[in-house]
Design an enzyme around this catalytic site. Sequence first.
Site, PDB file in Angstrom:
ATOM      1  CB  SER A   1       3.734  27.151  40.719  1.00 36.28           C
ATOM      2  OG  SER A   1       4.829  27.226  39.846  1.00 36.28           O
ATOM      3  N   PRO A   2       5.758  24.881  41.804  1.00 36.79           N
ATOM      4  CG  PRO A   2       7.264  23.570  40.621  1.00 36.79           C
ATOM      5  CD  PRO A   2       6.092  24.460  40.429  1.00 36.79           C
TER       6      PRO A   2
ATOM      7  CB  CYS B   1      12.777  27.388  46.452  1.00 35.96           C
ATOM      8  SG  CYS B   1      13.385  26.539  44.987  1.00 35.96           S
TER       9      CYS B   1
ATOM     10  CB  ALA C   1      13.883  22.888  42.664  1.00 35.89           C
TER      11      ALA C   1
ATOM     12  CD  GLN D   1      10.666  22.437  39.549  1.00 34.21           C
ATOM     13  OE1 GLN D   1      11.251  22.973  40.489  1.00 34.21           O
ATOM     14  NE2 GLN D   1       9.990  23.122  38.635  1.00 34.21           N
TER      15      GLN D   1
ATOM     16  CE1 TYR E   1      18.384  27.965  40.042  1.00 34.52           C
ATOM     17  CE2 TYR E   1      16.097  27.610  39.427  1.00 34.52           C
ATOM     18  CZ  TYR E   1      17.036  28.219  40.226  1.00 34.52           C
ATOM     19  OH  TYR E   1      16.650  29.091  41.215  1.00 34.52           O
TER      20      TYR E   1
ATOM     21  NE  ARG F   1       7.735  25.931  36.215  1.00 37.38           N
ATOM     22  CZ  ARG F   1       7.258  26.650  37.236  1.00 37.38           C
ATOM     23  NH1 ARG F   1       8.088  27.183  38.125  1.00 37.38           N
ATOM     24  NH2 ARG F   1       5.960  26.817  37.381  1.00 37.38           N
TER      25      ARG F   1
ATOM     26  CG  LEU G   1       2.554  38.428  38.222  1.00 38.45           C
ATOM     27  CD1 LEU G   1       2.783  39.810  37.629  1.00 38.45           C
ATOM     28  CD2 LEU G   1       2.635  38.488  39.751  1.00 38.45           C
TER      29      LEU G   1
ATOM     30  NE  ARG H   1       5.930  36.428  44.282  1.00 40.03           N
ATOM     31  CZ  ARG H   1       6.682  35.980  43.278  1.00 40.03           C
ATOM     32  NH1 ARG H   1       6.092  35.380  42.246  1.00 40.03           N
ATOM     33  NH2 ARG H   1       7.998  36.122  43.297  1.00 40.03           N
TER      34      ARG H   1
END
Length: 366
Positions: free
Chosen positions: A23-24, A26, A62, A107, A189, A237, A308, A331
């Site tokens: 996943s993206p 930052c 992003a 992304q 966003y 997304r 998660l 994570r």
Amino acid sequence: MPSALFTPIELRSLTIPHRGWVSPMCQYSCTPETGEGVPNDWHLMHLGSFAAGGAALMLTEAAAVNAAGRISPRDAGLYTDEQAAAWERIVHFVHQHGAVDCKIGVQLAHAGRKGSTYWPFADRSGSVPADDGGWVTSGPSNQPFEGYAPPVAMSEQEIEGVVADFATAAGRAVAAGFDTVEIHGAHGYLLHQFQSPLINTRTDKWGGSEEDRNRLMLTVVDAVRDVIPDSMPLLLRISATDWAEGGVDVEASVRLARAAAERGVDLVDVSSGGAVAHQKIRAVPGYQAGFAEQVKRDAGVRTGAVGLLTSPAQTEDIVANGRADAVFMARAALRDPHWWLRAAYELGYDIPWVPQYQRAVPRHGF
């Protein structure tokens, strides 16, 4: 039995070796020394570690489509040739050193009213003032995100300029060698700001009805789809729900996803939240997988689940039972950049790793 998680998937002409994706995330690690919005060795290491660990597809953090679209002054961008050249170096590294035939996508994003903020590990928080490198943000109205400086309501000309910036950034992504592009329409966003009735109070064609609130996101989809090759898949997304009364709900997201698929989006990356600070999220393991399942079923589009997702058994179950077509991890990948190597072992699947890894993980155990 074969592993569903480690089954290849085809999106247009792109074959992705398995369904476990990154996943993206930052990183807030672009520095003045390397240039505004320019990814550097940190980004090479961050993304390269997942490629070496067996990820099949990773999405970059992003990448802002213009300078004002950054979340923070330390965010990456894809609005200059210098940034594009730095991304090209990372793309080449991922392609060359992936443990499987790793693919990488960028992304593309605009932070809107949630821009010009301090990065999470700064010694302060909130909006960055102009004398510290910040800028005036923009959004559908002058309503601020709670705790941030108020934005300026965008004119129609400015809205059309952002659409053009997404298209230009997508063209740079193609030239840099990315395998796919994801449009960031989630997490409060800019595109999500226009979609959410909690934020968008406009009365022109960019606000009001659900159709008009979705207009900017779908116009960006059209603009990006027109720029990238027909053979390249396009991802979107979304936040399936705002987790707040009166906001976006799953049924509205199904309608958005269906319209996006009709315009050439090949997979919807289903997340949630981020529009407002008073959201009330019930976060438990796999708490967003049900949203991906409903969007997949009711919109008739492929989806990716995120949120998660940590264990091989959990992710295998999501894909095997058709709840989503792929799973995104963040994570879990940070904690174990070789997550996919371990997952293949635990699921009893002999994935075609590079020779070093075949010797490192014999079938009889670690």
